[in-house]
Motif scaffolding. Structure first.
Motif, mmCIF file in Angstrom:
data_model
loop_
_atom_site.group_PDB
_atom_site.id
_atom_site.type_symbol
_atom_site.label_atom_id
_atom_site.label_comp_id
_atom_site.label_asym_id
_atom_site.label_seq_id
_atom_site.Cartn_x
_atom_site.Cartn_y
_atom_site.Cartn_z
ATOM 1 N N ARG A 99 0.838 -1.199 0.000
ATOM 2 C CA ARG A 99 0.000 0.000 0.000
ATOM 3 C C ARG A 99 0.876 1.254 0.000
ATOM 4 N N SER A 100 0.376 2.303 -0.616
ATOM 5 C CA SER A 100 1.047 3.598 -0.572
ATOM 6 C C SER A 100 0.915 4.188 0.829
ATOM 7 N N ALA A 101 1.613 5.293 1.062
ATOM 8 C CA ALA A 101 1.460 5.995 2.341
ATOM 9 C C ALA A 101 -0.005 6.346 2.564
ATOM 10 N N LEU A 102 -0.649 6.856 1.538
ATOM 11 C CA LEU A 102 -2.068 7.205 1.644
ATOM 12 C C LEU A 102 -2.906 5.968 1.964
ATOM 13 N N GLY A 103 -2.644 4.864 1.266
ATOM 14 C CA GLY A 103 -3.405 3.639 1.500
ATOM 15 C C GLY A 103 -3.210 3.094 2.896
ATOM 16 N N ASN A 104 -2.007 3.220 3.439
ATOM 17 C CA ASN A 104 -1.759 2.762 4.806
ATOM 18 C C ASN A 104 -2.534 3.590 5.813
ATOM 19 N N VAL A 105 -2.578 4.898 5.615
ATOM 20 C CA VAL A 105 -3.317 5.755 6.544
ATOM 21 C C VAL A 105 -4.818 5.514 6.424
ATOM 22 N N GLU A 106 -5.275 5.219 5.216
ATOM 23 C CA GLU A 106 -6.697 4.960 5.003
ATOM 24 C C GLU A 106 -7.168 3.650 5.634
ATOM 25 N N PHE A 107 -6.234 2.741 5.917
ATOM 26 C CA PHE A 107 -6.620 1.378 6.294
ATOM 27 C C PHE A 107 -7.561 1.338 7.495
ATOM 28 N N GLY A 108 -7.226 2.036 8.573
ATOM 29 C CA GLY A 108 -8.076 1.992 9.759
ATOM 30 C C GLY A 108 -9.462 2.543 9.495
ATOM 31 N N LEU A 109 -9.538 3.559 8.659
ATOM 32 C CA LEU A 109 -10.831 4.146 8.301
ATOM 33 C C LEU A 109 -11.630 3.184 7.433
ATOM 34 N N GLU A 110 -10.926 2.515 6.536
ATOM 35 C CA GLU A 110 -11.567 1.526 5.670
ATOM 36 C C GLU A 110 -12.157 0.399 6.501
ATOM 37 N N ALA A 111 -11.411 -0.051 7.515
ATOM 38 C CA ALA A 111 -11.889 -1.132 8.377
ATOM 39 C C ALA A 111 -13.127 -0.722 9.167
ATOM 40 N N ARG A 112 -13.284 0.581 9.379
ATOM 41 C CA ARG A 112 -14.446 1.081 10.123
ATOM 42 C C ARG A 112 -15.615 1.425 9.203
ATOM 43 N N GLY A 113 -15.450 1.170 7.893
ATOM 44 C CA GLY A 113 -16.543 1.401 6.959
ATOM 45 C C GLY A 113 -16.729 2.849 6.552
ATOM 46 N N VAL A 114 -15.700 3.674 6.730
ATOM 47 C CA VAL A 114 -15.798 5.081 6.339
ATOM 48 C C VAL A 114 -15.829 5.169 4.809
ATOM 49 N N PRO A 115 -16.744 5.945 4.255
ATOM 50 C CA PRO A 115 -16.834 6.060 2.794
ATOM 51 C C PRO A 115 -15.514 6.511 2.162
ATOM 52 N N LYS A 116 -15.282 6.077 0.924
ATOM 53 C CA LYS A 116 -13.996 6.281 0.259
ATOM 54 C C LYS A 116 -13.590 7.742 0.206
ATOM 55 N N SER A 117 -14.503 8.617 -0.183
ATOM 56 C CA SER A 117 -14.150 10.035 -0.319
ATOM 57 C C SER A 117 -13.768 10.646 1.028
ATOM 58 N N GLU A 118 -14.481 10.244 2.091
ATOM 59 C CA GLU A 118 -14.188 10.795 3.413
ATOM 60 C C GLU A 118 -12.867 10.266 3.951
ATOM 61 N N ARG A 119 -12.603 8.977 3.748
ATOM 62 C CA ARG A 119 -11.350 8.444 4.279
ATOM 63 C C ARG A 119 -10.150 8.980 3.510
ATOM 64 N N ARG A 120 -10.323 9.253 2.236
ATOM 65 C CA ARG A 120 -9.223 9.842 1.463
ATOM 66 C C ARG A 120 -8.940 11.255 1.965
ATOM 67 N N ARG A 121 -10.000 12.031 2.181
ATOM 68 C CA ARG A 121 -9.825 13.396 2.677
ATOM 69 C C ARG A 121 -9.128 13.390 4.038
ATOM 70 N N THR A 122 -9.570 12.498 4.933
ATOM 71 C CA THR A 122 -8.983 12.426 6.270
ATOM 72 C C THR A 122 -7.520 11.988 6.211
ATOM 73 N N ALA A 123 -7.233 10.973 5.382
ATOM 74 C CA ALA A 123 -5.862 10.473 5.270
ATOM 75 C C ALA A 123 -4.931 11.548 4.724
ATOM 76 N N LEU A 124 -5.387 12.288 3.720
ATOM 77 C CA LEU A 124 -4.579 13.375 3.176
ATOM 78 C C LEU A 124 -4.322 14.444 4.235
ATOM 79 N N GLU A 125 -5.337 14.737 5.010
ATOM 80 C CA GLU A 125 -5.209 15.745 6.071
ATOM 81 C C GLU A 125 -4.162 15.324 7.101
ATOM 82 N N LYS A 126 -4.188 14.032 7.491
ATOM 83 C CA LYS A 126 -3.241 13.567 8.511
ATOM 84 C C LYS A 126 -1.823 13.470 7.954
#
Length: 273
Positions: A99-126
């Motif tokens: 996984r990319s850096a972005l994909g790694n940060v998104e992982f926990g959000l993905e596991a919690r069922g966060v929608p793709k657009s929201e988890r991408r925005r959050t991961a980019l922010e962090k």
């Protein structure tokens, strides 16, 4: 209290590990009646000799281990397992290599069922928060050790935990990278107000980052003494902080207590032939 802060109460926690080798059963009493209150938004360092139960206590706080007796409360609710109100930064970043850096940060959000657009925005922010907005598409093998730890920190922050736990997160890094990340932790704390509990063997790191340093003693693991750290805030220039008389005095006080306890323990152990 801010929404992203939480108080932590460790109440009379004890833990024994049992190992079996053939017919032999061995018990290791790791923690013995440990009690500690961490205030919302406080940074607390756990330090002490190897074998004093620091990491075990952190794993109990996260919910990866269960205490044999006693309990842990976060904002008044008892910890019975892992939860979104706590996350951990480990000594090794433990990133998914594919996984990319972005994909790694998104992982926990993905596991919690966060929608793709929201988890991408959050991961980019962090990733921006930890200074890696320019490296979102890089895989772990394209990142330095310090950058990997930043990704791990961003991943831990992505779920907006009330309590951030860190288990020697900078222990394997070179001194320059380590100092840079120490400054990052303080900056992130100023911006987010997270309650932070971290384990370290480095007394400089403990005094630099923490509001209080909890010195633990081994055999069995217990709290020996708690040291309030009285350094001016904000601690933005760590070079200047290290040069302050108060820094040296407080570090020496903790070191002296640590060494005195170690000497007393060695003297109490039976001689071997």
């Amino acid at each position: 209290m801010a929404a992203n802060q939480a108080g932590v109460s460790i109440e009379d926690v004890s833990k024994t590990f049992v190992t079996r080798t053939g017919k032999q059963v061995d018990e290791v009493h790791v923690l013995d009646h440990v009690s500690l209150r961490v205030e919302p938004g406080e940074i607390v360092a756990l330090t002490g000799l190897s074998g004093c139960g620091k990491t075990t206590l952190l794993r109990i706080l996260l919910g990866l281990e269960r205490a044999d007796s006693g309990r842990v409360l976060v904002n008044g609710s008892e910890v019975t397992g892992c939860g979104a109100d706590r996350s951990m930064v480990f000594q090794n970043a433990q990133l998914f290599p594919w996984r990319s850096a972005l994909g790694n940060v998104e992982f926990g959000l993905e596991a919690r069922g966060v929608p793709k657009s929201e988890r991408r925005r959050t991961a980019l922010e962090k990733l921006e928060l930890v200074g890696l907005g320019h490296a979102t598409d890089r895989r772990p093998d394209q990142l330095s050790g310090g950058m990997q730890q930043r990704v791990g920190l961003a991943r831990a922050l992505s779920v907006d935990p009330a309590v951030l736990l860190m288990d020697e997160p900078f222990g394997a890094l070179d001194a320059q990278t380590r100092e840079g990340l120490q400054a990052e932790v303080l900056r992130i704390h100023r911006e987010t107000g997270k309650t932070i509990i971290f384990v370290t063997h480095d007394l400089d790191e403990a005094v630099l980052l923490a509001h209080r340093v909890v010195l633990m003693a081994p055999n069995p693991g217990r709290i020996d003494r708690i040291f309030p750290i009285e350094l001016p805030a904000p601690r933005t220039d760590l070079v200047t902080v290290r040069g302050r008389k108060e820094f040296g005095a407080q570090r020496h006080e903790i070191w002296h207590r640590l060494m005195t306890g170690a000497s007393a323990q060695a003297a109490a152990e039976p001689a071997t032939t």
